[in-house]
Write an enzyme that holds these catalytic residues in place. Structure first.
Site, PDB file in Angstrom:
ATOM      1  N   ASP A 126     -36.075 -27.695 -12.070  1.00  0.00           N
ATOM      2  CA  ASP A 126     -34.920 -27.371 -12.912  1.00  0.00           C
ATOM      3  C   ASP A 126     -35.320 -27.494 -14.379  1.00  0.00           C
ATOM      4  O   ASP A 126     -36.503 -27.602 -14.689  1.00  0.00           O
ATOM      5  CB  ASP A 126     -33.681 -28.219 -12.530  1.00  0.00           C
ATOM      6  CG  ASP A 126     -33.799 -29.690 -12.915  1.00  0.00           C
ATOM      7  OD1 ASP A 126     -34.711 -30.052 -13.714  1.00  0.00           O
ATOM      8  OD2 ASP A 126     -32.982 -30.494 -12.426  1.00  0.00           O
ATOM      9  N   SER A 136     -35.461 -40.377 -13.978  1.00  0.00           N
ATOM     10  CA  SER A 136     -35.322 -39.401 -12.883  1.00  0.00           C
ATOM     11  C   SER A 136     -36.650 -38.993 -12.264  1.00  0.00           C
ATOM     12  O   SER A 136     -36.659 -38.438 -11.176  1.00  0.00           O
ATOM     13  CB  SER A 136     -34.593 -38.150 -13.385  1.00  0.00           C
ATOM     14  OG  SER A 136     -35.271 -37.599 -14.491  1.00  0.00           O
ATOM     15  N   HIS A 163     -37.188 -30.994 -14.744  1.00  0.00           N
ATOM     16  CA  HIS A 163     -37.901 -31.680 -13.653  1.00  0.00           C
ATOM     17  C   HIS A 163     -38.858 -30.771 -12.900  1.00  0.00           C
ATOM     18  O   HIS A 163     -38.730 -29.549 -12.966  1.00  0.00           O
ATOM     19  CB  HIS A 163     -36.887 -32.304 -12.682  1.00  0.00           C
ATOM     20  CG  HIS A 163     -35.935 -33.238 -13.361  1.00  0.00           C
ATOM     21  ND1 HIS A 163     -34.702 -32.830 -13.812  1.00  0.00           N
ATOM     22  CD2 HIS A 163     -36.052 -34.540 -13.687  1.00  0.00           C
ATOM     23  CE1 HIS A 163     -34.088 -33.859 -14.398  1.00  0.00           C
ATOM     24  NE2 HIS A 163     -34.888 -34.906 -14.332  1.00  0.00           N
TER      25      HIS A 163
END
Ligand SMILES: *[C@@H]1O[C@H](CO)[C@@H](O)[C@H](O)[C@H]1NC(C)=O
Ligand SMILES: *[C@@H]1O[C@H](CO)[C@@H](O)[C@H](O)[C@H]1NC(C)=O
Ligand SMILES: *[C@@H]1O[C@H](CO)[C@@H](O)[C@H](O)[C@H]1NC(C)=O
Length: 379
Positions: free
Chosen positions: A343, A51, A346
């Site tokens: 978040d 990610s 991340h």
């Protein structure tokens, strides 16, 4: 006749690109002409991993929202639209593409996207080097490699062997992998975390699988590799809250296994640059640079270094940003660029930009030996 003439001319590609395009465009079939786009933009850019680089591949998977970010407020800052990136805005790779004069590099699974001259993004949120990591919800690294081989075949068809090999050897390959292999252990409180020998055995497996993929990319023609090492896992907002008994502190065992990985990665890259002729790499110390911002956020222009902008609970460590996952409740900060973490796992666009800047010009914060700029400019 047009075809063989093109093949001959292709040999001189490197030096006579402009001439080639002038001479060949009226004569050659369009699929044998070297792409003007890739020449104008220079080296192609391929991304592999998780990610930290996924530009939206998982939007097109039948997966869970745990591995997706294609809903608001993801993307609110720059795109004003949830692209599937795990950030409020752009990722490190988006900034690097810009600095390399490339357009945004689309995800491999984006429907209709088939123009690979500038590169393509294979990364998948949640992916690890091990096939078992979040299996069924992600595109694991080996499958990403298979997708890369499809792109290789496409380039050979379009550019011929000489043109494709030229493009692949000039290209830059950016890899971010491993975090999820260890994250999956931390989230399940696996016993692997609790002895040094099982930790180092597991790291050996992750590094072994990563090595195989790097060597495959090299064998196909890749020479220029960029890596980021792993964040100290135990201090991510989403992991700090895992262990009841050490509430609020970093999860030590989760950090120690990622530190082991980082040592092994540095060793591996040193070894490969001796073993593989022409192998060049840039390794960015993602870990140290996140830690610095967590300890001294104001020094880097942030107000908050430990708590996420989006999520809920302590440190906003509950992975609920956007309200489409297991927990629906979430809070969202006013200004993401005040935060290091976007978040629970991340980073914000602001951090990505700072990191991309450092990777591009490479100050002392990089583990070297090349900067990303060196790699893009090298022949
Ligand atoms: C998507 O995955 C779910 C659960 O794994 C399955 O029940 C469903 O049939 C899948 N849908 C498609 C279109 O593959
Ligand atoms: C790669 O990972 C698998 C588990 O997915 C493991 O069995 C295998 O030994 C690993 N390969 C290497 C070369 O370490
Ligand atoms: C995690 O596992 C360790 C060792 O197996 C144990 O001591 C600890 O209490 C566990 N923590 C949680 C939150 O389950």
């Amino acid at each position: 006749m047009g075809r063989s003439r093109c093949a001959l001319l292709a040999i001189f590609l490197d030096i006579y690109v402009v001439l080639l395009l002038l001479i060949t465009s009226p004569v050659c079939e369009s699929n044998t002409v070297f792409s003007p786009t890739s020449e104008k933009h220079g080296a192609a850019f391929f991304m592999f991993g998780d990610s930290y680089l996924d530009a939206g591949n998982n939007n097109y998977l039948n997966t869970t929202t745990l591995a997706q970010a294609n809903f608001w407020p993801y993307g609110e800052t720059y795109f004003k639209f949830p692209t599937g990136r795990f950030s409020d805005g752009r990722l490190i790779s988006d900034f690097l593409a810009e600095y390399a004069n490339l357009p945004l590099i689309p995800p491999f699974l984006q429907p209709g996207f088939r123009h690979y001259y500038d590169g393509v993004n294979f990364a998948s949120s949640g992916a690890g080097a091990l096939v078992e990591t979040f299996q069924g919800s992600v595109i694991d690294l080996k499958t990403q490699l298979r997708n890369y081989k499809e792109v290789e075949a496409w380039l050979r068809k379009k550019l011929g062997s000489v043109g494709a090999e030229f493009t692949l050897s000039k290209a830059v390959y950016l890899v971010s992998i491993g975090t999820n292999d260890y994250l999956s252990l931390a989230l399940t409180n696996s016993t692997i975390l609790y002895t040094y020998s099982s930790q180092s055995q597991y790291v050996g497996m992750v590094i072994g699988n990563l090595t195989a993929v790097i060597k495959d990319i090299y064998d196909i023609g890749g020479r220029k590799f960029g890596f980021i090492n792993l964040p100290e896992l135990g201090c991510l907002p989403g992991i700090r809250i895992v262990k009841e008994e050490t509430k609020g502190k970093c999860f030590e065992e989760a950090s120690s296994i990622t530190n082991l990985h980082n040592e092994a990665l540095l060793k591996l890259l040193n070894k490969l640059s001796k073993q593989l002729k022409g192998f060049k790499y840039s390794l960015y110390d993602f870990n140290t640079n996140i830690r610095k911002r967590m300890i001294l956020p104001s020094h880097y222009g942030f107000k908050e270094g430990k708590s996420a902008c989006c999520g809920t609970g302590e440190f906003r460590g509950v992975f609920s940003c956007g309200g489409k996952r297991i927990v629906k409740e979430y809070q969202l900060c006013e200004n993401p660029s005040d935060h290091v973490f976007w978040d629970s796992f991340h980073l914000t666009e602001m951090v990505h930009k700072q990191f991309a800047d450092e990777m591009w010009t490479g100050p002392q914060t990089s583990l070297g030996p090349y900067t990303m700029k060196d790699l893009f400019l090298a022949h």
